[in-house]
Scaffold this motif. Structure first.
Motif, PDB file in Angstrom:
ATOM      1  N   ILE A  24     -12.552 -19.987 -20.005  1.00  0.00           N
ATOM      2  CA  ILE A  24     -11.562 -19.177 -20.048  1.00  0.00           C
ATOM      3  C   ILE A  24     -10.254 -19.617 -19.408  1.00  0.00           C
ATOM      4  O   ILE A  24      -9.219 -19.216 -19.781  1.00  0.00           O
ATOM      5  N   ASP A  25     -10.230 -20.754 -18.583  1.00  0.00           N
ATOM      6  CA  ASP A  25      -8.966 -21.292 -18.121  1.00  0.00           C
ATOM      7  C   ASP A  25      -8.613 -21.764 -19.540  1.00  0.00           C
ATOM      8  O   ASP A  25      -7.236 -21.944 -19.609  1.00  0.00           O
ATOM      9  N   ASP A  26      -9.277 -22.679 -20.409  1.00  0.00           N
ATOM     10  CA  ASP A  26      -8.749 -23.223 -21.550  1.00  0.00           C
ATOM     11  C   ASP A  26      -8.078 -21.926 -22.465  1.00  0.00           C
ATOM     12  O   ASP A  26      -7.197 -22.403 -23.277  1.00  0.00           O
ATOM     13  N   LEU A  27      -8.958 -21.021 -22.624  1.00  0.00           N
ATOM     14  CA  LEU A  27      -8.243 -20.133 -23.733  1.00  0.00           C
ATOM     15  C   LEU A  27      -6.931 -19.615 -22.898  1.00  0.00           C
ATOM     16  O   LEU A  27      -5.980 -19.231 -23.801  1.00  0.00           O
ATOM     17  N   ILE A  28      -6.784 -19.032 -21.687  1.00  0.00           N
ATOM     18  CA  ILE A  28      -5.575 -18.808 -21.168  1.00  0.00           C
ATOM     19  C   ILE A  28      -4.429 -19.789 -21.247  1.00  0.00           C
ATOM     20  O   ILE A  28      -3.321 -19.409 -21.736  1.00  0.00           O
ATOM     21  N   GLN A  29      -4.872 -21.195 -21.175  1.00  0.00           N
ATOM     22  CA  GLN A  29      -3.963 -22.249 -21.263  1.00  0.00           C
ATOM     23  C   GLN A  29      -3.455 -21.984 -22.890  1.00  0.00           C
ATOM     24  O   GLN A  29      -2.276 -22.500 -23.034  1.00  0.00           O
ATOM     25  N   TYR A  30      -4.336 -21.960 -23.791  1.00  0.00           N
ATOM     26  CA  TYR A  30      -4.118 -21.893 -25.259  1.00  0.00           C
ATOM     27  C   TYR A  30      -3.255 -21.009 -25.454  1.00  0.00           C
ATOM     28  O   TYR A  30      -2.197 -21.065 -26.362  1.00  0.00           O
ATOM     29  N   ILE A  31      -3.352 -19.629 -24.942  1.00  0.00           N
ATOM     30  CA  ILE A  31      -2.684 -18.475 -25.271  1.00  0.00           C
ATOM     31  C   ILE A  31      -1.163 -18.370 -24.765  1.00  0.00           C
ATOM     32  O   ILE A  31      -0.296 -18.333 -25.385  1.00  0.00           O
ATOM     33  N   TYR A  32      -1.211 -18.902 -23.412  1.00  0.00           N
ATOM     34  CA  TYR A  32       0.231 -18.682 -22.907  1.00  0.00           C
ATOM     35  C   TYR A  32       1.125 -20.079 -23.080  1.00  0.00           C
ATOM     36  O   TYR A  32       2.294 -20.106 -22.834  1.00  0.00           O
ATOM     37  N   ILE A  33       0.256 -21.256 -23.121  1.00  0.00           N
ATOM     38  CA  ILE A  33       1.066 -22.342 -22.994  1.00  0.00           C
ATOM     39  C   ILE A  33       1.115 -23.001 -24.321  1.00  0.00           C
ATOM     40  O   ILE A  33       2.120 -23.535 -24.840  1.00  0.00           O
ATOM     41  N   GLY A  34       0.076 -22.948 -25.115  1.00  0.00           N
ATOM     42  CA  GLY A  34      -0.212 -23.388 -26.291  1.00  0.00           C
ATOM     43  C   GLY A  34       0.879 -22.983 -27.516  1.00  0.00           C
ATOM     44  O   GLY A  34       0.986 -23.380 -28.416  1.00  0.00           O
ATOM     45  N   ARG A  35       1.626 -22.013 -26.997  1.00  0.00           N
ATOM     46  CA  ARG A  35       2.462 -21.273 -28.149  1.00  0.00           C
ATOM     47  C   ARG A  35       3.705 -22.003 -28.322  1.00  0.00           C
ATOM     48  O   ARG A  35       4.470 -22.636 -28.149  1.00  0.00           O
TER      49      ARG A  35
END
Length: 145
Positions: A134-145
């Motif tokens: 979940i932390d990885d997905l959140i990081q991908y969604i919000y930071i990875g953009r």
């Protein structure tokens, strides 16, 4: 993240609690209480002969009215123990727990006892793994953009 019982044991540590087959139930209960664990392995001449759990205390000692000071643990232990290898995945071990209706699994690598995992250890591992995902997905969604 490695998802085997070897990784779970490495993470939790491998403190083992065991008693000899001929000790009184009261001594086995004291070992469990002192170690804050729900079971002890029952050993005889270095070999696993059974497992003694909180469930065994309730059903085979208390319910049956046996004297814990006089009853040997070998008389009331669980004899058929589900033993698993350290290469087994956490999910496979959870299935063993569910199908065999057990909470504790001794982990053997061949003839070497590696440790014991509980259903609680397995659940904790799964929850930690999901939190990491979940932390990885959140990081991908919000930071990875």
């Amino acid at each position: 993240m490695e998802n085997t019982l070897h990784a779970v044991l490495k993470d939790k540590g491998v403190a083992l609690y065991s008693v000899d087959a001929d000790v009184p139930v009261a001594e086995a209960i004291k070992t469990m209480a002192d170690g804050h664990v729900g079971c002890v392995l029952v050993m005889e001449k270095g070999s696993l002969r059974g497992i003694f759990t909180e469930r065994d205390v309730m059903i085979r000692v208390v319910h049956d009215g046996k004297d814990p000071a006089q009853t040997p643990v070998s008389e009331v232990m669980t004899r058929e123990v589900a033993v698993v290898p350290p290469t087994m995945t956490v999910e496979e071990a959870m299935v063993v727990c569910l199908e065999r209706r057990v909470r504790h699994l001794p982990v053997y690598d061949g003839s070497d006892l590696e440790g014991v995992v509980s259903s609680g250890d397995l659940m904790r591992w799964v929850i930690g793994d999901q939190k990491h995902m979940i932390d990885d997905l959140i990081q991908y969604i919000y930071i990875g953009r």
